[in-house]
Scaffold this motif. Sequence first.
Motif, PDB file in Angstrom:
ATOM      1  N   MET A 195       0.823  -1.204   0.000  1.00 40.59           N
ATOM      2  CA  MET A 195       0.000   0.000   0.000  1.00 40.59           C
ATOM      3  C   MET A 195       0.862   1.262   0.000  1.00 40.59           C
ATOM      4  SD  MET A 195      -3.057  -1.036  -0.295  1.00 40.59           S
ATOM      5  CE  MET A 195      -3.943   0.504  -0.008  1.00 40.59           C
ATOM      6  N   ARG A 196       2.044   1.170   0.606  1.00 41.65           N
ATOM      7  CA  ARG A 196       2.954   2.327   0.577  1.00 41.65           C
ATOM      8  C   ARG A 196       3.431   2.594  -0.848  1.00 41.65           C
ATOM      9  NH1 ARG A 196       5.926   6.109   2.752  1.00 41.65           N
ATOM     10  NH2 ARG A 196       8.170   6.278   2.345  1.00 41.65           N
ATOM     11  N   ILE A 197       3.697   1.531  -1.605  1.00 38.47           N
ATOM     12  CA  ILE A 197       4.058   1.724  -3.010  1.00 38.47           C
ATOM     13  C   ILE A 197       2.919   2.433  -3.745  1.00 38.47           C
ATOM     14  CG2 ILE A 197       4.533   0.545  -5.188  1.00 38.47           C
ATOM     15  CD1 ILE A 197       6.906   0.532  -3.327  1.00 38.47           C
ATOM     16  N   ASP A 198       1.700   2.019  -3.466  1.00 40.41           N
ATOM     17  CA  ASP A 198       0.547   2.672  -4.089  1.00 40.41           C
ATOM     18  C   ASP A 198       0.487   4.154  -3.708  1.00 40.41           C
ATOM     19  OD1 ASP A 198      -0.189   0.296  -5.237  1.00 40.41           O
ATOM     20  OD2 ASP A 198      -1.872  -0.093  -3.883  1.00 40.41           O
ATOM     21  N   ALA A 199       0.700   4.442  -2.419  1.00 43.86           N
ATOM     22  CA  ALA A 199       0.621   5.826  -1.952  1.00 43.86           C
ATOM     23  C   ALA A 199       1.735   6.679  -2.548  1.00 43.86           C
ATOM     24  CB  ALA A 199       0.672   5.868  -0.423  1.00 43.86           C
ATOM     25  N   LEU A 200       2.951   6.141  -2.568  1.00 39.22           N
ATOM     26  CA  LEU A 200       4.060   6.875  -3.167  1.00 39.22           C
ATOM     27  C   LEU A 200       3.852   7.042  -4.668  1.00 39.22           C
ATOM     28  CD1 LEU A 200       7.154   5.327  -1.322  1.00 39.22           C
ATOM     29  CD2 LEU A 200       6.319   7.687  -1.131  1.00 39.22           C
ATOM     30  N   GLY A 201       3.207   6.063  -5.267  1.00 38.67           N
ATOM     31  CA  GLY A 201       2.900   6.190  -6.683  1.00 38.67           C
ATOM     32  C   GLY A 201       2.017   7.397  -6.965  1.00 38.67           C
ATOM     33  N   GLU A 202       1.092   7.664  -6.043  1.00 41.25           N
ATOM     34  CA  GLU A 202       0.210   8.818  -6.208  1.00 41.25           C
ATOM     35  C   GLU A 202       0.938  10.128  -5.906  1.00 41.25           C
ATOM     36  OE1 GLU A 202      -2.864   8.858  -7.405  1.00 41.25           O
ATOM     37  OE2 GLU A 202      -2.731   6.686  -7.731  1.00 41.25           O
ATOM     38  N   SER A 203       1.761  10.134  -4.872  1.00 41.23           N
ATOM     39  CA  SER A 203       2.405  11.383  -4.450  1.00 41.23           C
ATOM     40  C   SER A 203       3.663  11.724  -5.239  1.00 41.23           C
ATOM     41  CB  SER A 203       2.754  11.313  -2.958  1.00 41.23           C
ATOM     42  OG  SER A 203       3.697  10.279  -2.696  1.00 41.23           O
ATOM     43  N   HIS A 204       4.280  10.695  -5.852  1.00 43.95           N
ATOM     44  CA  HIS A 204       5.556  10.908  -6.536  1.00 43.95           C
ATOM     45  C   HIS A 204       5.488  10.598  -8.035  1.00 43.95           C
ATOM     46  CE1 HIS A 204       6.939  11.145  -2.426  1.00 43.95           C
ATOM     47  NE2 HIS A 204       8.169  11.395  -2.809  1.00 43.95           N
ATOM     48  N   GLY A 205       4.287  10.672  -8.599  1.00 38.80           N
ATOM     49  CA  GLY A 205       4.149  10.499 -10.045  1.00 38.80           C
ATOM     50  C   GLY A 205       4.505   9.120 -10.537  1.00 38.80           C
ATOM     51  N   GLY A 206       4.156   8.113  -9.753  1.00 42.62           N
ATOM     52  CA  GLY A 206       4.561   6.754 -10.084  1.00 42.62           C
ATOM     53  C   GLY A 206       4.014   6.232 -11.396  1.00 42.62           C
ATOM     54  N   HIS A 207       2.791   6.575 -11.706  1.00 44.79           N
ATOM     55  CA  HIS A 207       2.199   6.052 -12.936  1.00 44.79           C
ATOM     56  C   HIS A 207       2.864   6.679 -14.162  1.00 44.79           C
ATOM     57  CE1 HIS A 207      -0.852   3.690 -10.909  1.00 44.79           C
ATOM     58  NE2 HIS A 207      -1.025   4.711 -10.087  1.00 44.79           N
ATOM     59  N   ALA A 208       3.225   7.948 -14.068  1.00 47.36           N
ATOM     60  CA  ALA A 208       3.929   8.593 -15.173  1.00 47.36           C
ATOM     61  C   ALA A 208       5.347   8.055 -15.308  1.00 47.36           C
ATOM     62  CB  ALA A 208       3.963  10.101 -14.955  1.00 47.36           C
ATOM     63  N   ARG A 209       5.907   7.543 -14.208  1.00 45.86           N
ATOM     64  CA  ARG A 209       7.275   7.027 -14.197  1.00 45.86           C
ATOM     65  C   ARG A 209       7.315   5.514 -14.358  1.00 45.86           C
ATOM     66  NH1 ARG A 209       9.310   9.362  -8.590  1.00 45.86           N
ATOM     67  NH2 ARG A 209      11.072   8.000  -9.050  1.00 45.86           N
ATOM     68  N   PHE A 210       6.197   4.919 -14.685  1.00 48.62           N
ATOM     69  CA  PHE A 210       6.110   3.461 -14.700  1.00 48.62           C
ATOM     70  C   PHE A 210       7.179   2.836 -15.600  1.00 48.62           C
ATOM     71  CE2 PHE A 210       4.459  -0.632 -16.166  1.00 48.62           C
ATOM     72  CZ  PHE A 210       4.155  -1.228 -14.954  1.00 48.62           C
ATOM     73  N   GLY A 211       7.458   3.460 -16.730  1.00 48.34           N
ATOM     74  CA  GLY A 211       8.438   2.907 -17.658  1.00 48.34           C
ATOM     75  C   GLY A 211       9.827   2.805 -17.076  1.00 48.34           C
ATOM     76  N   MET A 212      10.139   3.624 -16.055  1.00 43.95           N
ATOM     77  CA  MET A 212      11.437   3.562 -15.388  1.00 43.95           C
ATOM     78  C   MET A 212      11.385   2.687 -14.142  1.00 43.95           C
ATOM     79  SD  MET A 212      12.722   7.532 -15.705  1.00 43.95           S
ATOM     80  CE  MET A 212      14.318   7.120 -14.978  1.00 43.95           C
ATOM     81  N   LEU A 213      10.244   2.676 -13.464  1.00 42.87           N
ATOM     82  CA  LEU A 213      10.113   1.905 -12.227  1.00 42.87           C
ATOM     83  C   LEU A 213       9.951   0.407 -12.493  1.00 42.87           C
ATOM     84  CD1 LEU A 213       7.672   4.285 -10.340  1.00 42.87           C
ATOM     85  CD2 LEU A 213      10.109   3.968  -9.846  1.00 42.87           C
ATOM     86  N   SER A 214       9.272   0.075 -13.568  1.00 42.91           N
ATOM     87  CA  SER A 214       9.009  -1.334 -13.865  1.00 42.91           C
ATOM     88  C   SER A 214      10.285  -2.155 -14.032  1.00 42.91           C
ATOM     89  CB  SER A 214       8.123  -1.445 -15.112  1.00 42.91           C
ATOM     90  OG  SER A 214       7.812  -2.794 -15.391  1.00 42.91           O
ATOM     91  N   PRO A 215      11.307  -1.681 -14.749  1.00 42.20           N
ATOM     92  CA  PRO A 215      12.542  -2.459 -14.854  1.00 42.20           C
ATOM     93  C   PRO A 215      13.226  -2.670 -13.501  1.00 42.20           C
ATOM     94  CG  PRO A 215      12.453  -0.830 -16.604  1.00 42.20           C
ATOM     95  CD  PRO A 215      11.330  -0.505 -15.656  1.00 42.20           C
ATOM     96  N   THR A 216      13.114  -1.690 -12.603  1.00 38.06           N
ATOM     97  CA  THR A 216      13.695  -1.843 -11.264  1.00 38.06           C
ATOM     98  C   THR A 216      13.007  -2.969 -10.515  1.00 38.06           C
ATOM     99  OG1 THR A 216      14.317   0.495 -11.097  1.00 38.06           O
ATOM    100  CG2 THR A 216      14.037  -0.707  -9.038  1.00 38.06           C
ATOM    101  N   PHE A 217      11.695  -2.964 -10.520  1.00 38.98           N
ATOM    102  CA  PHE A 217      10.933  -4.003  -9.826  1.00 38.98           C
ATOM    103  C   PHE A 217      11.221  -5.370 -10.433  1.00 38.98           C
ATOM    104  CE2 PHE A 217       7.217  -6.500  -8.721  1.00 38.98           C
ATOM    105  CZ  PHE A 217       6.915  -6.097  -7.432  1.00 38.98           C
ATOM    106  N   SER A 218      11.246  -5.448 -11.752  1.00 35.64           N
ATOM    107  CA  SER A 218      11.496  -6.717 -12.443  1.00 35.64           C
ATOM    108  C   SER A 218      12.879  -7.264 -12.112  1.00 35.64           C
ATOM    109  CB  SER A 218      11.361  -6.537 -13.959  1.00 35.64           C
ATOM    110  OG  SER A 218      10.075  -6.096 -14.307  1.00 35.64           O
ATOM    111  N   GLU A 219      13.874  -6.381 -12.123  1.00 32.78           N
ATOM    112  CA  GLU A 219      15.235  -6.832 -11.828  1.00 32.78           C
ATOM    113  C   GLU A 219      15.344  -7.319 -10.385  1.00 32.78           C
ATOM    114  OE1 GLU A 219      19.285  -7.735 -12.393  1.00 32.78           O
ATOM    115  OE2 GLU A 219      17.553  -7.563 -13.715  1.00 32.78           O
ATOM    116  N   ALA A 220      14.701  -6.624  -9.463  1.00 33.92           N
ATOM    117  CA  ALA A 220      14.718  -7.070  -8.069  1.00 33.92           C
ATOM    118  C   ALA A 220      14.070  -8.449  -7.929  1.00 33.92           C
ATOM    119  CB  ALA A 220      14.005  -6.054  -7.179  1.00 33.92           C
TER     120      ALA A 220
END
Length: 235
Positions: A195-220
Motif C-alpha cells: 500500500m505504501r508503493i501505491d501511496a508513493l505512486g500517487e504522491s511521486h508520479g509513479g504512474h507517469a514514471r512506470f516505464g522507469m520503475l518497472s525495470p527496477t521491480f522486475s530486476e529485483a
Amino acid sequence: MTAPVAPAWDQGFGAEGGLYRRLRDGCARDWVAYTWHPFVQGLSDGTLPLEAFRRYLIQDYLFLIHFARAKALAVFKAESIEAMRDKTAAISAILSETLMHLRYCAEWGISEAEVRGTPESAETVSYTRYVIDRGLAGDILDLEVALAPCTVGYGEVALRILADPNRRVEGNPYQSWIDTYADPGYQAMAKAAAMRIDALGESHGGHARFGMLSPTFSEAARLEARFWQQGLDGL
C-alpha cells in the motif's frame, strides 16, 4: 457476470489499479519464477535438501545487514517526518532480527562464527548493492520499489505455500520458516509495504514514471529468484 475470485495468495497486496499491482503484473513471468521457485516448492513439501537451506540461511543473515543499510538510506530519502520515524523503527526491527536469525541458524547447527565468517556470495552482493544503488540514484519511490519484491514477495511466498495442495505440514522441517512469514504480523507488514508503493505512486508520479520503475521491480524479482537458486547450486 460474477468477477473471478483471486487465488488465496493474491489477496490484500496493493489496490486494484494501484502502482504495486501494476509493477507486479508487469513482470508476471519473473514474479512467478521468484515466488514459486523450486526452492520455495521444496520448502512447501519438505523436500528441499538441508544443505541448500543452510546455505540460504547464512546468506540471508548477510543480506539483512545490507537491508538495514537500505532502510537507513530510506530515512534520508523519506518524504516526511512520519516516514522517517517508520523507517527508523524498521531499522531497529531488522537489527533485532539479525540476532534472532543467528539463534535460528544455531538450531540448524550453524554457529555464529561460521555465519559471520562466510563471505557474501555473488548473488547477495549483486542483489543488495542493486537495491542501494537504486536508492542512491533516485528518490524514495525508486528505493521502495527496489525493496518491495523482498518485503511483499515473502508475504506472497508464504500464502502460496499455504495454498499448495502438495504442502507438507506434519514433519516438515521448514514449518517454522513458513510460520514466520505466514504470521499475521508479517502479512500485515507486507500488505502495508504494498500500500505504501501505491501511496508513493500517487504522491511521486509513479504512474507517469512506470516505464522507469518497472525495470527496477522486475530486476529485483529476478535477483530474488537467483538468491533462492544459490541455495540449490552446487548440491
